[in-house]
Design a protein around this motif. Structure first.
Motif, PDB file in Angstrom:
ATOM      1  N   VAL A  87       0.986  -1.656  -0.343  1.00 33.62           N
ATOM      2  CA  VAL A  87      -0.177   0.259   0.356  1.00 33.62           C
ATOM      3  C   VAL A  87       1.108   1.834  -0.045  1.00 33.62           C
ATOM      4  CG1 VAL A  87      -1.999   1.405   1.257  1.00 33.62           C
ATOM      5  CG2 VAL A  87      -2.150  -1.131   1.221  1.00 33.62           C
ATOM      6  N   GLY A  88       0.686   2.189  -0.521  1.00 34.93           N
ATOM      7  CA  GLY A  88       1.525   3.521  -1.380  1.00 34.93           C
ATOM      8  C   GLY A  88       1.113   4.739  -0.020  1.00 34.93           C
ATOM      9  N   LEU A  89       1.390   5.207   0.343  1.00 32.34           N
ATOM     10  CA  LEU A  89       0.191   6.216   1.295  1.00 32.34           C
ATOM     11  C   LEU A  89       1.775   7.876   1.081  1.00 32.34           C
ATOM     12  CD1 LEU A  89       0.014   5.044   4.747  1.00 32.34           C
ATOM     13  CD2 LEU A  89      -1.294   4.738   2.817  1.00 32.34           C
ATOM     14  N   GLN A  90       1.456   8.703   1.100  1.00 29.77           N
ATOM     15  CA  GLN A  90       1.639  10.159   1.112  1.00 29.77           C
ATOM     16  C   GLN A  90       0.977  10.844   2.388  1.00 29.77           C
ATOM     17  OE1 GLN A  90       0.251  12.617  -1.862  1.00 29.77           O
ATOM     18  NE2 GLN A  90       2.207  12.345  -3.252  1.00 29.77           N
ATOM     19  N   ILE A  91       2.001  10.878   3.096  1.00 28.66           N
ATOM     20  CA  ILE A  91       1.911  11.565   4.348  1.00 28.66           C
ATOM     21  C   ILE A  91       2.546  12.657   4.971  1.00 28.66           C
ATOM     22  CG2 ILE A  91       2.095  10.972   7.011  1.00 28.66           C
ATOM     23  CD1 ILE A  91       1.883   8.054   6.652  1.00 28.66           C
ATOM     24  N   GLY A  92       2.525  13.736   4.992  1.00 27.23           N
ATOM     25  CA  GLY A  92       2.981  14.893   4.969  1.00 27.23           C
ATOM     26  C   GLY A  92       2.995  15.361   6.822  1.00 27.23           C
ATOM     27  N   GLU A  93       4.500  15.946   6.611  1.00 20.41           N
ATOM     28  CA  GLU A  93       5.573  16.067   7.692  1.00 20.41           C
ATOM     29  C   GLU A  93       4.187  17.054   9.222  1.00 20.41           C
ATOM     30  OE1 GLU A  93       9.103  17.486   7.651  1.00 20.41           O
ATOM     31  OE2 GLU A  93       9.071  18.853   5.974  1.00 20.41           O
ATOM     32  N   LEU A  94       3.353  17.772   8.377  1.00 22.17           N
ATOM     33  CA  LEU A  94       3.133  18.350   9.413  1.00 22.17           C
ATOM     34  C   LEU A  94       1.392  17.325   9.626  1.00 22.17           C
ATOM     35  CD1 LEU A  94       3.615  21.820   7.634  1.00 22.17           C
ATOM     36  CD2 LEU A  94       4.380  20.864   9.250  1.00 22.17           C
ATOM     37  N   SER A  95       1.420  16.280   9.281  1.00 21.38           N
ATOM     38  CA  SER A  95       0.110  15.786   9.328  1.00 21.38           C
ATOM     39  C   SER A  95      -0.590  15.420  10.556  1.00 21.38           C
ATOM     40  CB  SER A  95      -0.106  14.956   8.904  1.00 21.38           C
ATOM     41  OG  SER A  95       0.780  13.637   9.008  1.00 21.38           O
ATOM     42  N   GLY A  96       0.351  15.837  11.686  1.00 20.07           N
ATOM     43  CA  GLY A  96       0.759  15.144  13.151  1.00 20.07           C
ATOM     44  C   GLY A  96       0.664  12.908  13.567  1.00 20.07           C
ATOM     45  N   ILE A  97       0.870  12.767  11.776  1.00 18.67           N
ATOM     46  CA  ILE A  97       0.563  11.240  11.930  1.00 18.67           C
ATOM     47  C   ILE A  97       2.417  10.820  12.706  1.00 18.67           C
ATOM     48  CG2 ILE A  97       0.330   9.229  10.387  1.00 18.67           C
ATOM     49  CD1 ILE A  97      -1.686  10.850   8.667  1.00 18.67           C
ATOM     50  N   GLU A  98       2.346  10.130  13.108  1.00 19.98           N
ATOM     51  CA  GLU A  98       3.643   9.821  13.700  1.00 19.98           C
ATOM     52  C   GLU A  98       3.784   7.992  12.609  1.00 19.98           C
ATOM     53  OE1 GLU A  98       5.617  10.457  16.001  1.00 19.98           O
ATOM     54  OE2 GLU A  98       4.706  12.336  16.496  1.00 19.98           O
ATOM     55  N   ILE A  99       4.858   8.388  12.166  1.00 22.50           N
ATOM     56  CA  ILE A  99       4.980   7.464  11.278  1.00 22.50           C
ATOM     57  C   ILE A  99       5.126   5.598  11.969  1.00 22.50           C
ATOM     58  CG2 ILE A  99       6.304   6.050   9.290  1.00 22.50           C
ATOM     59  CD1 ILE A  99       6.716   9.421   7.732  1.00 22.50           C
ATOM     60  N   GLU A 100       6.051   5.948  12.674  1.00 20.58           N
ATOM     61  CA  GLU A 100       6.378   4.098  13.519  1.00 20.58           C
ATOM     62  C   GLU A 100       5.812   3.998  14.425  1.00 20.58           C
ATOM     63  OE1 GLU A 100       9.639   2.921  12.664  1.00 20.58           O
ATOM     64  OE2 GLU A 100       9.281   4.355  10.821  1.00 20.58           O
ATOM     65  N   SER A 101       4.554   4.601  14.437  1.00 20.85           N
ATOM     66  CA  SER A 101       3.350   4.666  15.009  1.00 20.85           C
ATOM     67  C   SER A 101       2.575   3.716  14.405  1.00 20.85           C
ATOM     68  CB  SER A 101       2.736   5.718  15.675  1.00 20.85           C
ATOM     69  OG  SER A 101       3.257   6.154  17.371  1.00 20.85           O
TER      70      SER A 101
END
Length: 114
Positions: free
Chosen positions: A29-43
């Motif tokens: 699954v390919g995702l785009q996540i912005g660094e200002l999104s508040g999403i912790e990538i490791e979590s």
């Protein structure tokens, strides 16, 4: 931990998009996540590792592209990288800036192996 609900949404989106036969397996699954999104990538990765068991994504890898934050100063029109909220324009010091990108969270693609 809102990453758990995000992981559940990703699984739901991917399973709904997969072919409806019993031999399909989602491989990535390919995702785009912005660094200002508040999403912790490791979590999010950890939540996905738990949530995806017993789903079509059980063997799927996450392919995450991080989108750098970018802002524009409405006063001097300077466009600059924005790595966190609360920063000011590097040109004039204005704190009232417009975020242009970096808040994204998108499912870009789903790879299926039949």
């Amino acid at each position: 931990m809102h990453e758990l609900s995000i992981a559940q949404s990703i699984v739901s989106i991917a399973e709904n998009a997969a072919p409806k036969d019993h031999h399909a397996h989602i491989t990535s699954v390919g995702l785009q996540i912005g660094e200002l999104s508040g999403i912790e990538i490791e979590s999010l990765k950890f939540a996905m590792s738990v949530i995806k068991k017993d789903t079509l994504l059980k063997d799927a890898e996450l392919d995450i592209e991080v989108i750098e934050g970018q802002a524009e100063c409405p006063t001097c029109k300077t466009v600059f990288p924005m790595h966190y909220f609360g920063c000011s324009c590097p040109n004039c010091g204005n704190y009232f800036i417009k975020v242009l990108k970096g808040r994204e969270m998108k499912v870009l693609n789903i790879m299926v192996d039949e």
